[in-house]
Write a protein that holds these residues in place. Structure first.
Motif: not given
Ligand code: MG
Ligand code: ADP
Length: 692
Positions: A303, A397-398
């Motif tokens: 992040t 993200d992810e």
């Molecule tokens: Mg993360």
């Protein structure tokens, strides 16, 4: 018939093919005569020789020729016609559960019969159930087959003989099939030419090793698998090239925001974080849209790297959108990022389904007029009428369950005045190299291969659910000493409803067993606001114990939670377990993960859990997961469409991928004219990755 004109040749040009048959052939993916050559058998029968009964083995499918000794109808559990036959080396029983009187009367003692079937063990010893058979007294003994008999994938109303006859019409022309892998390149691999391989697969020679076919290791199969993987690789490369033809804005590092953030961080960035940020930073300086994948183990600090990239876009007057898979994560990122960048004078907005109209409109306004430098949200970010203000960077993200076409579609949606935004994808857990080389060949790849200092590995243990009472006692003492605990209920029979039910029951049981603890519950069927509220109470330390379904799998960050109990871990993939386990071990205390397995855990299941005990290395776990569960499971359902191969098998053929890479480079450099046709051969237009 000439195959050089075969591309224009219609199926109806083949003997015996009318409109009705064409329909059926289309169903099995055959649209032109040439397609028949690539409609490959899935198995072979050996009808080339007669097997002596004395040498039969269980499970073999063989031709036997013998004399009928006796035939009678027996009334056991099921009525059946039992025919004893003998060939001088042994006796065998043919058994029919459905039979006519005429059939029964054929089997007169002394008649000779030739039959084909699978050898099983029955009440009389070796038996064949419903073999195909021919009585030899009435017909002249026909010659045996001179090659193995192929069995083709088929559809209703299209029998094997029909397909074989059609293939046999086309096969004599196989040498006219253009070979797009030039012989000089093929030499390196000691594999047959395309024509040899296709010929061999449809009509294997009698001395061919069937076991190699069954394992997918036959040179003919490998030759085609190589070409198919090559086609997929080239297609992704082509896609990447095309994607780079579109213009992006160069956003060189100005430094003021990036440096200001670094200066405010309570920790030093790791070497790996700095290196990966430098790679991203360089990409963003170019007028070519960045398409980069950042991999890193759970907790490696992805992040932070993403936020640095976002700030580089912001420094150049652009907005950044960060897309996450769940509302819980969106809220968490929103809060974290706000704390990081508000002090730099930058605004953050967030968009999720749960907002009421007023908040939503307010957030939309901040996005549209550019007050929000960074916008966080679920996929709703791109589905609805969100007007970005100079969107320059999209971060996913992810989301390693995203397919190629979805990545590209996002880019298109995010473009403004003809400029394509840069794109950064961050995976939740590492992806095995073989999968990166195939499923992600359209992306550049960076790896954060270092964890922040001082991280203690999570100590993982396994325990049978029969010792549940011990587990509960352990939870009690952990909470007593100030720790917080996750208790995760896993998926039951793929049913979300049952899973949520199980979590509710577990929470109720634990509340009874541990009345002194404050226990919370989150699961997928709760309203987003409810979930967020419970998470908040856990995060603030008010709750001791959080019972959850796998909704907490990705990204949730509560540093004080240092114990995780996972019920029935055998139901999950290793990568998923690793991801879950990564929710603990985020603070400075030693963390524990307890895998509570069910009574019926198999040997393989034990081995899998053993891997979790032995290593905290996400890269090793990912490799093991691929080995145990295959690419479809590891990449998730959205990716599987993309991974459907006709001949190749990513796992089995993983060893070929370096060769494929090399071959692709050679073709692109020296035989560019072969690229398009080889892609076309294996990936029909309708299935191209660009399709949304
Ligand atoms: Mg993360
Ligand atoms: P992941 O890679 O799993 O997404 P995160 O970005 O969520 O990891 O980071 C995990 C935690 O580690 C966060 O609390 C974050 O603030 C912290 N962190 C990130 N980078 C560092 C670092 N270089 N040193 C110490 N802590 C870090």
């Amino acid at each position: 018939m000439s195959l050089s004109t075969a591309t224009t040749l219609k199926l109806t040009n083949l003997k015996g093919v009318g409109e009705k048959l064409v329909e059926k052939l289309n169903k099995i993916g055959v649209f032109q005569p040439l397609d028949l050559l690539f409609h490959l058998p899935y198995r072979y029968q050996d009808r080339t020789r007669i097997a002596p009964i004395g040498g039969l083995r269980f499970g073999q499918a063989v031709v036997v020729e013998a004399e009928v000794r006796a035939a009678q109808v027996v009334f056991g559990k099921r009525r059946s016609l039992v025919v004893r036959v003998q060939d001088g080396t042994g006796t065998l029983t043919l058994r029919f559960f459905h039979f006519s009187a005429a059939q029964k009367n054929q089997f007169v003692a002394g008649n000779r019969v030739r039959c084909y079937g699978e050898v099983r063990t029955g009440s009389t010893g070796y038996e064949m159930y419903h073999p195909e058979y021919k009585l030899l007294n009435t017909v002249a003994a026909s010659p045996l087959e001179n090659s193995l008999t192929p069995l083709y994938p088929t559809t209703e109303g299209l029998n094997q003989t029909r397909i074989r006859l059609l293939v046999d019409q086309v096969l004599p022309h196989v040498r006219q099939l253009p070979d797009y892998v030039p012989e000089v390149l093929l030499q390196k691999f000691q594999l047959p030419t395309l024509a040899q391989a296709v010929q061999e697969l449809h009509h294997p020679s009698t001395d061919t090793r069937l076991d190699l076919f069954e394992q997918g290791q036959h040179p003919a199969q490998r030759r085609l698998a190589l070409e198919e993987l090559l086609a997929h690789n080239l297609s992704l490369k082509q896609l990447k090239q095309q994607a780079q033809l579109e213009p992006a804005v160069a956003m060189p590092l100005q430094g003021h925001h990036v440096e200001a953030l670094k200066a405010r961080l309570p920790f030093q960035l790791t070497g790996a974080q700095l290196r990966v940020f430098t790679e991203l930073s360089a990409d963003m300086c170019r007028r070519v849209p960045m398409m980069r994948l950042v991999q890193g183990d759970v907790g490696s600090g992805k992040t932070m790297v993403a936020v640095l990239a976002a700030l580089q876009a912001v420094e150049n007057g652009f907005q950044c959108a960060l897309m996450v898979p769940t509302e819980i994560l969106a809220e968490q990122h929103f809060n974290n990022i706000r704390q990081l960048v508000n002090p730099l004078g930058l605004g953050v907005a967030w968009l999720v389904g749960k907002h009421n109209k007023k908040i939503r409109e307010q957030q939309l306004a901040e996005v549209a007029d550019g007050r929000a430098a960074i916008v966080v949200g679920t996929h709703a970010l791109f589905q609805e009428s969100v007007h970005f203000h100079r969107l320059g960077l999209i971060i996913i993200d992810e989301q390693h369950r995203f397919g190629v076409h979805q990545r590209l579609a996002l880019r298109e949606k995010g473009q403004s005045s003809g400029q394509i935004p840069h794109q950064l994808i961050m995976t939740a857990t590492p992806i095995p190299r073989t999968l990166t080389m195939s499923a992600y060949a359209d992306l550049d790849c960076s790896i954060i291969d270092e964890l922040p200092p001082g991280r203690k590995p999570v100590v993982t243990t396994t325990i049978s659910d029969q010792r549940r009472a011990d587990v509960i006692a352990r939870v009690a003492s952990a909470c007593q000493s100030g720790r917080q605990v996750y208790w995760v209920c896993t998926l039951i029979e793929e049913s979300e409803e049952l899973q949520c039910q199980a979590a509710e029951d577990t929470a109720a049981d634990l509340a009874l067993a541990l009345p002194q603890l404050r226990i919370g519950l989150v699961h997928g069927r709760m309203k987003a606001a409810q979930k967020a509220e419970v998470m908040e109470r856990f995060k603030s330390g008010e709750l001791h114990l959080l019972v959850a379904t796998t909704v907490i799998e990705v990204g949730v960050d509560v540093p004080n939670a240092s114990v995780m109990i996972i019920e029935n871990p055998e139901r999950l993939g290793l990568a998923q377990l690793h991801q879950l386990r990564g929710r603990v071990g985020r603070g400075d205390q030693e963390s524990f993960c307890v895998l509570v397995y069910g009574a019926s855990l198999s040997q393989q299941g034990k081995e899998r859990l053993q891997v979790m005990k032995e290593t905290n290395d996400g890269f090793k776990i990912a490799e093991k997961d691929l080995e145990l569960r295959g690419p479809g499971e590891v990449l998730g359902t959205r990716q599987t469409g993309l991974m459907q191969f006709k001949v190749a098998d990513l796992q089995r053929d993983a060893g070929m991928l370096d060769d494929v890479q090399w071959l692709a480079e050679q073709l692109l450099t020296y035989y560019p004219e072969n690229v398009e046709p080889v892609i076309k051969r294996w990936i029909p237009d309708g299935e191209k990755y660009g399709k949304v």
